[in-house]
Design a protein around this motif. Structure first.
Motif, short mmCIF file in Angstrom:
data_model
loop_
_atom_site.label_atom_id
_atom_site.label_comp_id
_atom_site.label_asym_id
_atom_site.label_seq_id
_atom_site.Cartn_x
_atom_site.Cartn_y
_atom_site.Cartn_z
N GLY A 53 0.80 -1.23 0.00
CA GLY A 53 0.00 0.00 0.00
C GLY A 53 0.83 1.27 0.00
N ALA A 54 2.11 1.15 0.33
CA ALA A 54 3.00 2.32 0.29
C ALA A 54 3.68 2.37 -1.08
CB ALA A 54 4.04 2.24 1.40
N ALA A 88 1.81 -3.82 6.93
CA ALA A 88 3.12 -4.44 7.09
C ALA A 88 2.96 -5.95 7.12
CB ALA A 88 3.78 -3.97 8.39
N LYS A 89 3.97 -6.65 6.55
CA LYS A 89 3.99 -8.11 6.57
C LYS A 89 5.23 -8.52 7.37
CE LYS A 89 0.94 -7.78 3.07
NZ LYS A 89 0.98 -8.32 1.71
N ALA A 125 11.52 -3.99 -0.72
CA ALA A 125 10.87 -4.91 0.21
C ALA A 125 9.65 -5.54 -0.49
CB ALA A 125 10.44 -4.18 1.47
N PHE A 126 9.04 -6.51 0.16
CA PHE A 126 7.86 -7.17 -0.40
C PHE A 126 6.68 -6.20 -0.31
CE2 PHE A 126 4.23 -10.24 0.46
CZ PHE A 126 4.07 -10.57 -0.88
N SER A 127 6.02 -5.92 -1.43
CA SER A 127 4.95 -4.92 -1.41
C SER A 127 3.68 -5.41 -2.08
CB SER A 127 5.42 -3.64 -2.09
OG SER A 127 5.80 -3.90 -3.44
N VAL A 140 10.55 -13.72 2.09
CA VAL A 140 11.89 -13.25 1.73
C VAL A 140 12.37 -12.19 2.73
CG1 VAL A 140 11.08 -11.40 0.22
CG2 VAL A 140 13.31 -12.44 -0.18
N ILE A 141 13.67 -12.23 3.01
CA ILE A 141 14.29 -11.21 3.85
C ILE A 141 15.12 -10.34 2.93
CG2 ILE A 141 15.94 -10.82 5.72
CD1 ILE A 141 15.08 -13.56 6.84
#
Lengths: 478, 478
Positions: A315-316, A332-333, B316-318, B325-326
Motif C-alpha cells: 500500500g506504500a 506491514a507483513k 521490500a515485499f509490497s 523473503v528477507i
C-alpha cells in the motif's frame, strides 16, 4: 545388489535430466498470486499426467476453495496422490513434495529469467528449481530408474504433491485428515525433501522451525492531503514495527522468548560437534558480520530460537523514483519463526495484544488491525530412529561420507501435520545446496562439485539407494 | 467590454470541453517511470501541435538528458514554449504549466481507469485531470475563446509547458537561465495554475512549501537466509525511520524546527479571518481527527511549518499475499516540506548527519546511504501586488465573491525559480478543487456546483477575465 545399483546409477547419468525440470520451472505456479491460479492448476495436471504415464494409480484430489481477503472464493489447486506398487509384504513410503513457488520477477534482481531454467557452471537457475521442483522430480526419476531397468521397487511408493505450500498449505491438513484411514493407513514412513544441506556435506534434517505470519494494517482513509494536518498511517506503522526487535536482533514482544525450550547440554555438545565453518558461511551468504561470533550460538539461532523478520509494506510507494503520495492504508507483513515450546495460538495473542498496546500509547486517531494469516508449528524428530539410520547408510553408499545432522531455519509446516494426524515416522532428506537461494532472487539447484548438476544427479542416486535401505528396516522397529 | 465577455463566456459554455482533456489524460505521461518516457515525449508533441494549430509561435526546446541512478542517461522531455501576440504596447504574461503526471495504477484503488477520463456527477476523474492538464487546457481554451470571436488578446500571452514537474523539473532551471534574456525578457508577469482552492470559495495562492526528497538505503548483500543469523536491513531501516517523527507528528531531526520563521501576529490574524470549516475539511479528506483542533494551528501546519512524510520502501515485499523473503537491500523514500527560512542545502546536511548518527548507535554491520534527490525551496508573494488586486477583481466578476487568500501545502518549485532567475512578479491562480486528490487515487477535476464541470468551465472564464484585468495594470506599478 551392488551391481543392480550400478546399473541404475549409470542409467541416471545417461538421462537427459534438465528437460523435466525445465518444463516444470517454465510453469509460473506462484501460489500467492491469485492471478496465476490457472498456471498453478496446469502445474498440478502436469504432475498427475507424468505419474499416470509412469503407470501409477493417480488421483487429483479436490480440496475445495480458498477465501480471499475481499470475501471472494477461489478454487484451490488439486492435490496429486499416486501409488506405485501394492505389495503388502513390503514397506510403504509416502513422498511429500510441492510444486508451487514463491513470487519471482526479473526486476527483483534475477540475473536470468526466473521461469526459464538456465544452467550456469552446472547450477540450474530458476524459481522453484530447488524449492521444490527438482527434489520432486528426483524422486520421480528414482522410481523411473527402477522401472527403466525392469527392477521391482524395493518398497511401495506413494506420492502426495501439493500446490499451496508457499502460502501455508491451505486445504492440505483437511485432506490428510480425510484420507488418514484410507490413503495414509498403509503408509509406514513419510519422506520430505523440501529443505537443503548445511555445507558441502550431505545432510539429514531432524527439525524445522514453524512460522506465524502477520499482517498489521494501519489506515485513516484520508485522501489528497499534503503532510501537516493528519497523523500519517505510515508514521504509525513504522512506529509499531520498530517495537518488535531491538537493534541487536532481540525480540521485544513479551512472552515470546520465555516460551522457548532451554538449550540442553546434549544439544550444545551436538552443535559443537557439527563441522561448520563460520567464515565460509559468511562468504556464502555474502555478509561481513554475523549476529553471533561462535558456532553454537549461530546454529542455535538459525534452528532453535525464534526470530522476527519484517518482509515489507503493502500500500506504500514501492517503485523506483520519487512519489510524494501519503498512503491512507498501509499493511506491514512480518513473520515469527516458531520453535518448541512456542504455541502459534499463544503467539497470535501475544503479538496482537502487544501491537495494540504500543499503538494505544501513540494516541493515534488511526485504526490498527492485526491478523495472523499463517500459524505453522515447528517439528522435531529422533535422529536414532531406523529411518535416520537407513538414511545414514544410503548417504555413505552414494557420497562415501557421514551426513551432517541438522535442523532447518525455515518452515515445512506439513511435517508437523503429518506427525500429528497420521502418527507415522517422518524423515527429511535434502538434496539442495545450502546457498540455493530459496525464496530469493537467483534461486538455483546447486552443484557442489565440478561435475555439472551434481546435487540433482547424486541426489537422485541417493533416493534410489534410500528406497533400498528402507526396505531393509525390520518390521518390529516401525 | 461586459458584452464582449458575455460573448466569450457563452462560447465557452457551448464548447465540447472534455474532449481535449480526455485526449490528454489518455497519454500516460508519468515522468517518474523511465519506461513511460516515449509517452511523455508524445505528450509534449501533442501540446506543441495544439498551440501551433492555434497560430502560436511554438518551440520544442531541447533541455538535454537526465542521469539515472544506474549511470545511464535518458532524453528529457522537451519544454514547449509558445507566444500569442507581440504588441509592445501591451503587457506580456507567461503562463507556466506541466503535462507530466504522478504514477497511477488501477490496483492502487482507483474506481475508474486512471488514463480514461470519466465524468461522474460533473467531476472529471483521471490521473493529471486536475494536476495539471485541465488548468493548462483552460488557459489554452481562454486564448482560443478570444480567437474564436475574432477579438484581440488584451495582453500578449506566452506559454512555458514542461514535462518533468512531478520529479523535480529536471532541466527546467537551466532552460529558464538560458532564456532569461530572450524569451523571458519581454515577460511582465508569470501565472501558475498548478494548485487548488481551500474551500468552495475561489482562491488566490501567495505561497507554497518547498520539498526535500530523500532516499535512505540500507543493505547487507546477504542471500538465501532465514532469520536468526544476520541483522536484517529492514530492521535497521524501520529503526532509523522511526527516529524522524514523534507519535504526535513532531519532527525529531535536530535543527529543522529551529530554522522556521516565527508566526507573526499579522499572520495569526490573517489565518484567523479565513473562512475555513474544520468539520467540513475533516469530512472532505475523510478523517475523524486532525492533528490540531483550532483553525490557525491547522492552517499554519498545512502551509508554513515543515512536515516529514514517509512515502514507502523500495526493495521490500509490497504485493498482496505472503512472502517470507528477507530483503538484502531496502530503500526508504521520505520527504520534508520546506518553509521560510529553511535552506535545502542545510536540511540535506541535517538529515544525513542525523540518520548516520542514529544508525551508528545501532552498531549494525549493514551499510547506510542517504541521498537527497530533490531540493526545492518554498515561495511567498505579496498579496497587495497589482497582480493579486487584478486577480481579486476577475474573481469578483466571474464568481461574484472575494477570494480566499491562501498558501499551498504542496510544492511548486518553479515559482521560486522564476522569482530567483527572472525577477518577474508571479501569481498563482488555482481553478481545481481542494479535494481533487492530486497525487492520490481517484484524482479528479472537481465540480463545486450542481452545474457539471463547473470549476473547469468557470475557471476558463476566470482566465479570460483575468487577461483583461491584467491589461488594465498601470505600467508604473510593474
Amino acid at each position: 545388489s551392488i551391481s543392480h545399483f550400478l546399473c541404475v546409477f549409470l542409467h541416471i547419468e545417461r538421462s537427459d535430466f534438465p528437460q523435466g525440470e525445465m518444463d516444470w520451472v517454465a510453469i509460473e505456479s506462484d501460489s500467492s498470486n491469485v492471478q496465476k491460479r490457472p498456471e498453478l492448476h496446469r502445474m498440478m495436471e502436469t504432475v498427475a499426467q507424468k505419474l499416470q504415464l509412469m503407470g501409477g494409480t493417480v488421483q487429483l484430489v479436490d480440496i475445495g476453495e480458498q477465501e480471499l481477503p475481499d470475501g471472494q472464493t477461489l478454487e484451490l489447486p488439486k492435490v496429486v496422490t499416486a501409488q506405485f506398487g501394492n505389495d503388502s509384504s513390503k514397506h510403504t513410503v509416502c513422498i511429500y513434495g510441492h510444486v508451487d513457488v514463491q513470487p519471482a520477477k526479473l526486476e527483483d534482481g534475477w540475473a536470468t529469467d526466473p521461469y526459464n531454467l538456465t544452467e550456469i557452471n552446472g547450477n540450474l537457475y530458476g524459481r522453484g528449481a530447488s524449492d521444490n521442483k527438482a527434489p520432486v522430480l528426483a524422486w520421480i526419476h528414482a522410481v523411473e530408474a527402477y522401472q527403466a531397468l525392469s527392477m521391482d521397487l524395493p518398497v511401495n511408493v506413494k506420492f502426495v504433491i501439493e500446490g499451496m505450500e508457499e502460502t501455508g498449505s491451505n486445504g492440505l491438513d483437511a485432506m490428510i485428515m480425510a484420507q488418514r484411514d484410507t490413503f495414509f493407513s498403509e503408509v509406514d514412513y513419510i519422506i520430505i525433501s523440501d529443505c537443503g544441506w548445511l555445507s558441502r556435506r550431505p545432510a539429514l534434517t531432524y527439525g524445522t522451525r514453524g512460522n506465524c505470519y502477520f499482517f498489521a494494517e494501519v489506515q485513516d482513509l484520508h485522501s489528497g492531503v499534503y503532510g501537516g494536518t493528519v497523523i500519517e498511517p505510515m508514521t504509525d506503522l513504522i512506529g509499531i514495527l520498530d517495537t518488535l526487535i531491538s537493534p541487536s536482533g532481540k525480540i521485544l514482544i513479551p512472552g515470546i522468548r520465555e516460551a522457548v525450550a532451554p538449550l540442553s547440554d546434549e544439544e550444545w555438545k551436538m552443535y559443537q560437534d557439527i563441522q561448520f565453518d563460520m567464515d565460509n558461511y559468511k562468504n556464502k551468504i555474502g555478509v561481513n558480520q554475523l549476529m553471533y561470533s561462535n558456532k553454537v550460538d549461530l546454529l542455535a539461532h538459525m534452528w532453535r530460537y525464534p526470530t522476527v523478520s519484517i518482509h515489507g509494506i503493502e500500500g506504500a510507494f514501492s517503485d523506483p523514483g520519487t512519489k510524494t503520495v501519503i498512503p491512507a492504508k498501509v499493511t506491514a507483513k512480518f513473520s515469527i519463526r516458531q520453535v518448541p515450546d512456542m504455541d502459534p495460538a499463544m503467539v497470535k495473542k501475544q503479538v496482537t495484544d502487544y501491537l495494540h498496546s504500543v499503538f494505544a500509547k501513540r494516541k493515534s486517531p488511526n485504526k490498527l488491525k492485526v491478523t495472523m494469516v499463517i500459524g505453522a508449528k515447528p517439528w522435531l524428530a529422533d535422529t536414532h530412529h531406523p529411518l535416520y539410520e537407513a538414511g545414514k547408510v544410503a548417504i555413505k553408499r552414494v557420497f562415501n561420507m557421514d551426513p551432517d545432522l541438522i535442523r532447518e531455519g525455515g518452515t515445512i509446516p506439513i511435517a508437523r501435520t503429518f506427525q500429528d494426524v497420521t502418527g507415522k515416522s517422518i524423515i527429511m532428506m535434502p538434496i539442495g545446496g545450502f546457498d540455493d537461494g530459496l525464496h530469493s532472487q537467483n534461486e538455483k539447484m546447486s552443484s557442489f562439485s565440478l561435475s555439472p548438476r551434481y546435487n540433482y544427479i547424486e541426489g537422485t542416486k541417493l533416493f534410489i539407494a534410500y528406497l533400498n535401505e528402507v526396505s531393509q528396516i525390520k518390521r518390529t522397529s516401525v
